[in-house]
Motif scaffolding. Structure first.
Motif: not given
Length: 272
Positions: A70-75
């Motif tokens: 899993w990869f998250l872009w911006d929070t």
């Protein structure tokens, strides 16, 4: 037995070749609601245009399921803002008053994803509406441009906890080495601003802008916000994005543009 022994290496090699030539890459992309707000005067983002005009803004985060994790872009805006009835008001009345109708934590939970499942993440830049929940993922590798990481925050404070694992970039980076997820260095809004090129198997290539551009007319007019770090770098980055759109035949997803966001599928629906 000798025959079996002889073919085993060939079988193992075939399996390895299949694994390497299988279908690595991005499997799903979820658009998460990471804030909604109202800008007091959008001419600050496109000087000389829309003077005194208010506009609804949105703030997206993007959860990407890659074959390697899993990869998250911006929070987005801090989840704590969800408990503020009047939202988070800016010091500058021309800027955005933010609300958090859904927390990032709740949206991940809806998908059955725990914060500890996020192995890697990146932020477009270090403004508060993009890094509000970084420490929800204290062990995720954070990809950020070196110039952004070293840019002093308020009172010269660091922008991230020094113990947070980080990979400091100096330019573009193919995150998983398969071309499916590439960070694009697009400085200008801030010293180390970056955007993200995502290659989806069915939807096709998409560029997530961060704040390289704020809304559609801002993009069409090549408007450079008055508070940007560098006008020249901003314009060069817009051109880089434009060239990449043409080369990759990609879609442009503008992070804060509500009109466009309203046409997108939101989590728990996804793009593949």
């Amino acid at each position: 037995m000798a025959f079996v022994a002889a073919i085993l290496p060939a079988v193992l090699l075939a399996d390895l070749a299949h694994a390497q030539s299988g279908k690595p890459g991005v499997e799903k992309l979820y658009v998460l609601n990471c804030g909604e707000g109202v800008a007091g005067d959008i001419s600050r983002w496109s000087p000389g245009v829309n003077e005194g005009k208010s506009m609804d803004f949105v703030d997206n985060c993007y959860l990407i399921k890659h074959s390697q994790g899993w990869f998250l872009w911006d929070t987005g805006i801090p989840d704590a803002v969800a408990a503020m009835p009047n939202g988070l008001a800016p010091a500058d009345p021309k800027a955005v008053t933010w609300h958090r109708p859904k927390t990032l934590a709740a949206q991940l939970d809806q998908l059955g994803v725990k914060p500890s499942d996020i192995k890697a993440m990146a932020i477009s830049h270090t403004h508060p509406d993009h890094i509000g929940n970084v420490e929800m993922f204290p062990n995720a590798m954070l990809y950020v441009q070196k110039s952004e990481y070293e840019w002093p925050g308020a009172n010269n404070a660091p922008r991230f906890k020094p113990e947070h694992p980080v990979t400091e970039l100096e330019g573009d980076r193919d995150i998983f080495g398969d071309g499916s997820l590439t960070i694009l260095s697009t400085p200008g809004h801030t010293p180390g601003h970056q955007s993200l090129l995502v290659k989806l198997p069915h939807t096709g290539p998409v560029i997530l802008t961060g704040d390289a551009v704020h809304f559609k007319s801002n993009w069409e007019n090549r408007g450079v916000p008055v508070n940007n770090f560098s006008k020249d770098l901003t314009l060069a980055s817009m051109q880089k994005i434009s060239d990449t759109l043409t080369k990759e035949k990609a879609q442009l997803w503008i992070n804060h543009d509500k009109a466009q966001r309203d046409t997108l599928k939101m989590s728990p629906e996804f793009y593949d």
